[in-house]
Design a protein around this motif. Structure first.
Motif, mmCIF file in Angstrom:
data_model
loop_
_atom_site.group_PDB
_atom_site.id
_atom_site.type_symbol
_atom_site.label_atom_id
_atom_site.label_comp_id
_atom_site.label_asym_id
_atom_site.label_seq_id
_atom_site.Cartn_x
_atom_site.Cartn_y
_atom_site.Cartn_z
ATOM 1 N N THR A 34 34.767 57.805 42.578
ATOM 2 C CA THR A 34 35.819 56.933 43.079
ATOM 3 C C THR A 34 35.906 55.644 42.273
ATOM 4 N N SER A 35 34.791 55.177 41.770
ATOM 5 C CA SER A 35 34.837 53.930 41.013
ATOM 6 C C SER A 35 35.630 54.117 39.729
ATOM 7 N N TYR A 36 35.720 55.346 39.261
ATOM 8 C CA TYR A 36 36.468 55.604 38.031
ATOM 9 C C TYR A 36 37.949 55.333 38.206
ATOM 10 N N SER A 37 38.413 55.603 39.407
ATOM 11 C CA SER A 37 39.840 55.764 39.568
ATOM 12 C C SER A 37 40.508 54.574 40.231
ATOM 13 N N GLY A 38 41.054 53.725 39.428
ATOM 14 C CA GLY A 38 41.904 52.698 39.987
ATOM 15 C C GLY A 38 41.163 51.505 40.561
ATOM 16 N N GLN A 39 39.853 51.549 40.577
ATOM 17 C CA GLN A 39 39.124 50.421 41.132
ATOM 18 C C GLN A 39 38.591 49.544 40.005
ATOM 19 N N VAL A 40 38.236 48.327 40.368
ATOM 20 C CA VAL A 40 37.602 47.444 39.397
ATOM 21 C C VAL A 40 36.243 48.050 39.055
ATOM 22 N N THR A 41 36.027 48.362 37.799
ATOM 23 C CA THR A 41 34.831 49.124 37.456
ATOM 24 C C THR A 41 33.788 48.298 36.714
ATOM 25 N N SER A 42 34.161 47.117 36.241
ATOM 26 C CA SER A 42 33.161 46.285 35.583
ATOM 27 C C SER A 42 33.477 44.854 35.957
ATOM 28 N N ALA A 43 32.783 43.935 35.354
ATOM 29 C CA ALA A 43 33.020 42.537 35.696
ATOM 30 C C ALA A 43 34.453 42.169 35.325
ATOM 31 N N GLU A 44 35.289 42.100 36.325
ATOM 32 C CA GLU A 44 36.694 41.831 36.067
ATOM 33 C C GLU A 44 37.223 40.788 37.027
ATOM 34 N N ILE A 45 38.277 40.129 36.615
ATOM 35 C CA ILE A 45 38.973 39.244 37.535
ATOM 36 C C ILE A 45 39.810 40.147 38.424
ATOM 37 N N ALA A 46 39.534 40.117 39.706
ATOM 38 C CA ALA A 46 40.385 40.893 40.595
ATOM 39 C C ALA A 46 41.574 40.011 40.930
ATOM 40 N N MET A 47 42.685 40.266 40.307
ATOM 41 C CA MET A 47 43.865 39.455 40.585
ATOM 42 C C MET A 47 44.469 39.937 41.885
ATOM 43 N N PRO A 48 44.959 39.035 42.692
ATOM 44 C CA PRO A 48 45.528 39.474 43.959
ATOM 45 C C PRO A 48 46.672 40.442 43.728
ATOM 46 N N GLY A 49 46.697 41.520 44.513
ATOM 47 C CA GLY A 49 47.816 42.445 44.430
ATOM 48 C C GLY A 49 47.735 43.469 43.331
ATOM 49 N N THR A 50 46.679 43.455 42.548
ATOM 50 C CA THR A 50 46.609 44.456 41.499
ATOM 51 C C THR A 50 45.273 45.174 41.485
ATOM 52 N N GLU A 51 45.328 46.460 41.152
ATOM 53 C CA GLU A 51 44.107 47.237 40.993
ATOM 54 C C GLU A 51 43.622 47.162 39.558
ATOM 55 N N LEU A 52 44.443 46.621 38.691
ATOM 56 C CA LEU A 52 44.108 46.611 37.270
ATOM 57 C C LEU A 52 43.729 45.195 36.863
ATOM 58 N N GLY A 53 42.472 44.862 37.076
ATOM 59 C CA GLY A 53 42.028 43.497 36.829
ATOM 60 C C GLY A 53 41.863 43.178 35.359
ATOM 61 N N LEU A 54 41.450 41.951 35.093
ATOM 62 C CA LEU A 54 41.223 41.503 33.722
ATOM 63 C C LEU A 54 39.747 41.180 33.552
ATOM 64 N N PRO A 55 39.244 41.240 32.320
ATOM 65 C CA PRO A 55 37.849 40.833 32.088
ATOM 66 C C PRO A 55 37.612 39.406 32.600
ATOM 67 N N VAL A 56 36.394 39.153 33.124
ATOM 68 C CA VAL A 56 36.115 37.837 33.722
ATOM 69 C C VAL A 56 36.352 36.680 32.781
ATOM 70 N N ASN A 57 36.131 36.911 31.510
ATOM 71 C CA ASN A 57 36.274 35.792 30.583
ATOM 72 C C ASN A 57 37.686 35.679 30.009
ATOM 73 N N ALA A 58 38.636 36.379 30.625
ATOM 74 C CA ALA A 58 40.016 36.310 30.117
ATOM 75 C C ALA A 58 40.570 34.901 30.259
ATOM 76 N N PRO A 59 41.270 34.431 29.252
ATOM 77 C CA PRO A 59 41.892 33.102 29.360
ATOM 78 C C PRO A 59 43.076 33.157 30.331
ATOM 79 N N ASP A 60 43.550 32.003 30.741
ATOM 80 C CA ASP A 60 44.706 31.994 31.632
ATOM 81 C C ASP A 60 45.924 32.600 30.956
ATOM 82 N N ARG A 61 45.989 32.380 29.644
ATOM 83 C CA ARG A 61 47.070 33.010 28.871
ATOM 84 C C ARG A 61 46.538 33.437 27.515
ATOM 85 N N PHE A 62 46.979 34.584 27.079
ATOM 86 C CA PHE A 62 46.589 35.051 25.738
ATOM 87 C C PHE A 62 47.596 34.571 24.698
#
Lengths: 216, 418
Positions: A34-62
């Motif tokens: 289940t962790s494979y599918s659609g869930q946050v699987t590693s250290a990620e920013i869980a953004m509200p409303g999305t299952e597809l988070g960003l890496p924790v060290n992601a900048p506010d804007r790329f």
């Protein structure tokens, strides 16, 4: 999406990171897929409303793309909505539309819009329970969709060759063939959104939901 | 290994044997004889050096599954050969197609995506820029909501129809790209936004409105499919991919996303892809694909050569989440047993089910029905008729049936049940 301040974002990242670590530790005991599918699987920013988070060290804007100029947006922003937003200047009459239709559309849609070989465009016969045909005249809820679609996609082999005036004109003609506007009608950015299509009130939003015992 | 005689025929023996069978009157020509002998004594691959490595692989000569094309036209489709496939992943070259104005030729270097509307910063992205963003991959099905439309009309239930012709507008891939949420975070969505309009760069400029909540949740700007760049038929170089939604919303050759407060009501969400319900209303924005299953084996035109043990195999999927259960009936729907589900069971993806069945050689009808994690059970066609009337032409996810005749011939069997 709300713009978080840097401070707020950092706090959120830290919080989420620690939360994710806890979740990961918990997940280690149960290595299900289940962790494979659609869930946050590693250290990620869980953004509200999305299952597809960003890496924790992601900048506010790329900032990898470039800002789009107004001209650039105007060049591509060609859709038209029911409230008329997106309609260009120009106008066209039923009479003018007859000529446009006979030159550019007749081969595929037939002399009266009913003969084909491609989609039937005309049927002024209305329906009660089930549609007999699904045409502009008895099925389309909004006249503005004609502008959106014809400008983008018709004539099928040479899309985009009609001027704004010509698109308005051919729409006027198609609406007239469907007995929705009168023979002296002129279509422009004011009159087209004001056309009330016969099937307008038939359209309802999807009410299907999942769940046991429910078939919709 | 000691061997009295090489299985590979010597030239002399070859000639004597071929003339022998011809002389014996078994066959008429040398070509026929060669074929006959080749069948009886195939070349031993352990005695012949094999082919060398190649830059691009190909299928075995005897294995040539093909998409099914009904009527080639600019606005047309081709269907995945479901009966030829195993597991859940569809080879990219067999992924179904549905185009509205053919397949445009777009160069990776030239393609750009414009994101604008109710955003802080309208932006244009080149493909190389999109690929620099954090990358996600998800295995998800894609199904055209017109799939299965041929088996809804009681008067026109087909019998000699393949699962490919029937339900081949379904494929499953691993889709790779950048999350739509990542790009929307980049441009900054303004308050009041509710929808996005996704627009393609084909000559139909195919466009669909999709709820903002959906694209934020799990939609992908996909540039990869099953490990390679998306194929032109699938939207090269960029498509929107909306997991669990009707295929048409996953706009191919994506060139523009406009964030809006309301749907645009494009032609393909008004004139098409809407469902007249039989009570004077038309259901619009029926976007989610409800749970469904199909038996892919045995199916028409397969003929079971003998009775005994057979494994019924098929696919199940739901646009609302994971499949939790598939049941199979081998007696026309009277009794049902749980089929085995081959994991991993993924969210909004196909799962392979199988059910061992001892065929007693008599006429019977086999069916499958799926249940998803919301508890929704794949309905019967009668239930859909009851709920939606008989004139809808999309989302026909009702239970399918195959009839097995005592001759072993398999035909579409729903007509026998309704």
């Amino acid at each position: 999406m709300s713009q978080l301040s840097n401070w707020g974002a950092d706090v959120e990242k830290l919080f989420v990171a620690s939360l994710v670590v806890v979740i990961l530790m918990a997940a280690c005991t149960d290595m299900s897929e289940t962790s494979y599918s659609g869930q946050v699987t590693s250290a990620e920013i869980a953004m509200p409303g999305t299952e597809l988070g960003l890496p924790v060290n992601a900048p506010d804007r790329f900032d990898f793309g470039v800002e789009a100029s107004e001209q650039r947006v105007a060049m591509w922003d060609i859709d038209v909505r029911p409230d008329g937003l997106g309609l260009p200047e120009g106008n066209g009459s039923v009479q003018e539309g007859r000529n446009i239709y006979n030159v550019h559309c007749i081969a595929c849609h037939g002399p009266t819009g009913t003969e084909g070989p491609n989609d039937r465009l005309v049927d002024s016969e209305q329906w009660e329970d089930v549609p007999t045909t699904r045409t502009v005249g008895n099925y389309w809820p909004y006249a503005t969709t004609l502008y959106d679609y014809i400008r983008k996609a018709m004539p099928q082999l040479t899309p985009g060759i009609l001027t704004a005036d010509e698109v308005y004109a051919v729409i006027a003609y198609v609406l007239w063939m469907n007995e929705i506007v009168s023979e002296d009608a002129v279509m422009d950015s004011e009159t087209l959104p004001a056309v009330v299509m016969p099937a307008r009130d038939k359209f309802v939003m999807d009410d299907r939901v999942g769940g046991a015992g429910i078939v919709r | 290994m000691p061997s009295a005689e090489s299985p590979k025929l010597s030239r002399r023996r070859w000639i004597t044997t071929t003339s022998g069978v011809i002389a014996a009157g078994l066959v008429k020509t040398q070509a026929d004889a060669i074929q006959l002998i080749a069948q009886e004594a195939p070349t031993d691959p352990t005695k012949v050096p094999g082919r060398l490595v190649s830059e691009i692989g190909s299928r075995a000569p005897g294995e040539q599954p093909k998409r099914l094309i009904r009527a080639p036209a600019l606005s047309s489709s081709s269907r995945t050969p479901l009966a030829d496939l195993m597991g859940t992943i569809t080879p990219a070259d067999l992924h179904f197609e549905r185009h509205h104005a053919g397949i445009p030729e777009i160069r990776f270097e030239d393609h750009e995506l414009l994101v604008h509307g109710m955003v802080e910063r309208p932006m244009v992205f080149r493909m190389s820029e999109l690929m620099r963003y954090p990358q996600v991959s998800r295995i998800r099905f894609l199904e055209c909501s017109g799939n299965g439309g041929g088996v809804y009309n009681r008067e026109r239930m087909p019998t000699e129809v393949t699962v490919q012709a029937l339900d081949g507008l379904l494929s499953t891939s691993e889709w790779t790209g950048v999350a739509v949420s990542t790009i929307l975070r980049e441009v900054g969505v303004r308050p009041g936004a509710n929808w996005v309009l996704a627009e393609g760069g084909d000559s139909a400029v195919m466009s669909r409105s999709v709820p903002l909540e959906k694209v934020m949740k799990d939609s992908i700007l996909a540039y990869g499919q099953n490990g390679e760049r998306i194929r032109p038929e699938q939207g090269y170089p960029l498509r929107l991919f909306n997991p669990g939604y009707e295929g048409n919303t996953s706009v191919k050759w994506l060139r523009r996303i406009e964030v809006t407060d309301q749907p645009t009501h494009t032609r393909d969400e008004t004139s098409k892809y809407t469902d007249p319900l039989g009570d004077g209303t038309v259901r619009q924005f029926s976007l989610v694909m409800d749970a469904k299953s199909v038996i892919t084996f045995p199916s028409y035109p397969y003929v079971l050569p003998d009775k005994g043990w057979w494994e019924i195999r098929g696919l199940a999927w739901s646009g609302r989440g994971r499949i939790t259960r598939v049941e199979v009936s081998t007696d026309g729907g009277r009794n049902w047993s749980d089929a085995a589900l081959e994991g991993p069971i993924l969210d909004k993806s196909t799962v392979r089910f199988r059910h061992l069945f001892e065929w007693n050689g008599r006429d019977t009808v086999i069916l499958s029905r799926a249940t998803d994690e919301t508890g929704y059970v794949q309905p019967t066609v009668e239930q859909l008729w009851e709920a939606r009337g008989i004139r809808t032409s999309y989302h026909q996810n009702h239970q399918r049936a195959w009839k097995i005749a005592r001759t072993g011939e398999v035909t579409f069997g729903l007509g026998d049940l309704v």
